[in-house]
Design a protein around this motif. Structure first.
Motif, short mmCIF file in Angstrom:
data_model
loop_
_atom_site.label_atom_id
_atom_site.label_comp_id
_atom_site.label_asym_id
_atom_site.label_seq_id
_atom_site.Cartn_x
_atom_site.Cartn_y
_atom_site.Cartn_z
N GLN A 143 0.86 -1.18 0.00
CA GLN A 143 0.00 0.00 0.00
C GLN A 143 0.90 1.23 0.00
N ILE A 144 0.83 2.01 -1.07
CA ILE A 144 1.71 3.18 -1.21
C ILE A 144 1.17 4.37 -0.43
N THR A 145 -0.12 4.60 -0.50
CA THR A 145 -0.73 5.72 0.21
C THR A 145 -0.96 5.38 1.67
N THR A 146 -1.05 6.41 2.48
CA THR A 146 -1.38 6.25 3.90
C THR A 146 -2.75 6.84 4.16
N ASP A 147 -3.64 6.06 4.76
CA ASP A 147 -5.00 6.52 5.01
C ASP A 147 -5.00 7.74 5.93
N HIS A 148 -5.85 8.70 5.60
CA HIS A 148 -6.13 9.81 6.51
C HIS A 148 -7.41 9.46 7.26
N SER A 149 -7.25 8.71 8.32
CA SER A 149 -8.42 8.22 9.06
C SER A 149 -8.10 8.15 10.55
N VAL A 150 -9.16 8.15 11.35
CA VAL A 150 -9.00 8.03 12.80
C VAL A 150 -8.32 6.71 13.14
N VAL A 151 -8.73 5.65 12.47
CA VAL A 151 -8.17 4.33 12.75
C VAL A 151 -6.68 4.29 12.43
N GLN A 152 -6.28 4.86 11.29
CA GLN A 152 -4.87 4.86 10.94
C GLN A 152 -4.05 5.66 11.94
N GLU A 153 -4.59 6.76 12.44
CA GLU A 153 -3.88 7.53 13.45
C GLU A 153 -3.71 6.74 14.74
N LEU A 154 -4.72 5.95 15.10
CA LEU A 154 -4.62 5.10 16.30
C LEU A 154 -3.58 4.00 16.10
N ILE A 155 -3.53 3.45 14.89
CA ILE A 155 -2.52 2.43 14.59
C ILE A 155 -1.12 3.03 14.67
N ALA A 156 -0.96 4.22 14.06
CA ALA A 156 0.35 4.88 14.05
C ALA A 156 0.82 5.23 15.47
N ALA A 157 -0.13 5.51 16.35
CA ALA A 157 0.19 5.86 17.73
C ALA A 157 0.40 4.62 18.60
N GLY A 158 0.23 3.44 18.03
CA GLY A 158 0.40 2.20 18.78
C GLY A 158 -0.76 1.87 19.70
#
Length: 266
Positions: A143-158
């Motif tokens: 996956q080249i793009t990174t989702d702009h989503s609440v869930v993706q932010e939670l994943i990125a924050a661990g």
């Protein structure tokens, strides 16, 4: 259900010819009344937009965005600057439409274009929202793009695992969109032009129903872009078809003399 068709175009580059083949398909899905997705496949720009907001607000937002980007593709001047100007105009179109409001009306926009102004040429992906661009290369998919989503932010924050994210109640909440109350600067990623690369550009109606490995499976099983998009659409509908589904498959082929020496993405 109408079947997709494969289109082709040969592009002359300094190192040789680039042969492109692509196909696209869009479907309302099994649970929605209106298809709020829109797409553009006009070389050098390949885009998917997934609208949201009200009964037809999302449809207006995605169509307005595609209309503005279509003019960019036709002009041949496809750059971050021209894309962002078009998106700014789309924001004004959306805000000025009598059947949209600024309460949740907007659209994702994601895709890829060929930048032939550099030597060697490069692909450039762009993204706002949670539609996606995938790249299949050497038997794997990324996956080249990174989702702009609440869930993706939670994943990125661990704070959330990818497995937990699949059924998260905020799974549909995006943090960036093209709309009256949002900015219009996409994320960009530059990629080398490599022989045999295959791009998949899709709305989340596909990724809700197929895993990354499922997408790779259908690419592997279907060398023709039209057969690949049809197979993925059929699988997405069989798996529930909970949302509108839009898929573009774009294949690139280079003669050996034109393959860049380094296969690495920027």
């Amino acid at each position: 259900m109408a079947e997709a068709s494969t289109h082709s175009q040969t592009i002359d580059l300094p190192g040789g010819a680039l042969e492109l083949r692509w196909a696209s398909v869009t479907h309302t899905g099994r649970r929605r009344e209106i298809n709020q997705d829109a797409m553009l496949t006009s070389f050098p720009l390949f885009i998917v937009a997934d609208g949201m907001g009200g009964h037809i607000g999302g449809e207006i937002a995605s169509a307005s965005t595609i209309d503005r980007l279509s003019a960019v593709a036709t002009s041949g001047d496809v750059t971050p600057r021209s894309i962002e100007k078009a998106l700014s105009r789309a924001v004004k179109d959306i805000a000025g439409h009598p059947e949209t409001t600024d309460d949740g009306t907007g659209t994702t926009v994601t895709g890829v274009y060929l930048d032939a102004t550099t030597e060697p040429a490069h692909w450039v992906t762009l993204n706002i929202g949670d539609s996606r661009v995938y790249l299949a290369r050497d038997g794997s998919i990324v996956q080249i793009t990174t989702d702009h989503s609440v869930v993706q932010e939670l994943i990125a924050a661990g704070r959330l695992s990818p497995e937990e994210a699949e059924n998260h109640p905020y799974g549909n909440v995006i943090t960036r969109a093209v709309g009256p109350s949002n900015g219009v600067t996409p994320d960009y990623v530059r990629l080398d032009v490599i022989d045999g690369d295959r791009f998949v550009i899709c709305s989340d109606g596909l990724t809700k129903e197929l895993t990354d490995y499922g997408i790779l499976h259908f690419l592997t099983e279907n060398a023709d872009p039209a057969e690949a998009v049809d197979a993925m659409l059929e699988a997405a509908l069989e798996n529930g078809g909970r949302d509108n589904v839009t898929i573009v498959v774009l294949d690139a082929a280079l003669p050996s003399s034109a393959v860049p020496s380094s296969p690495d993405a920027d």
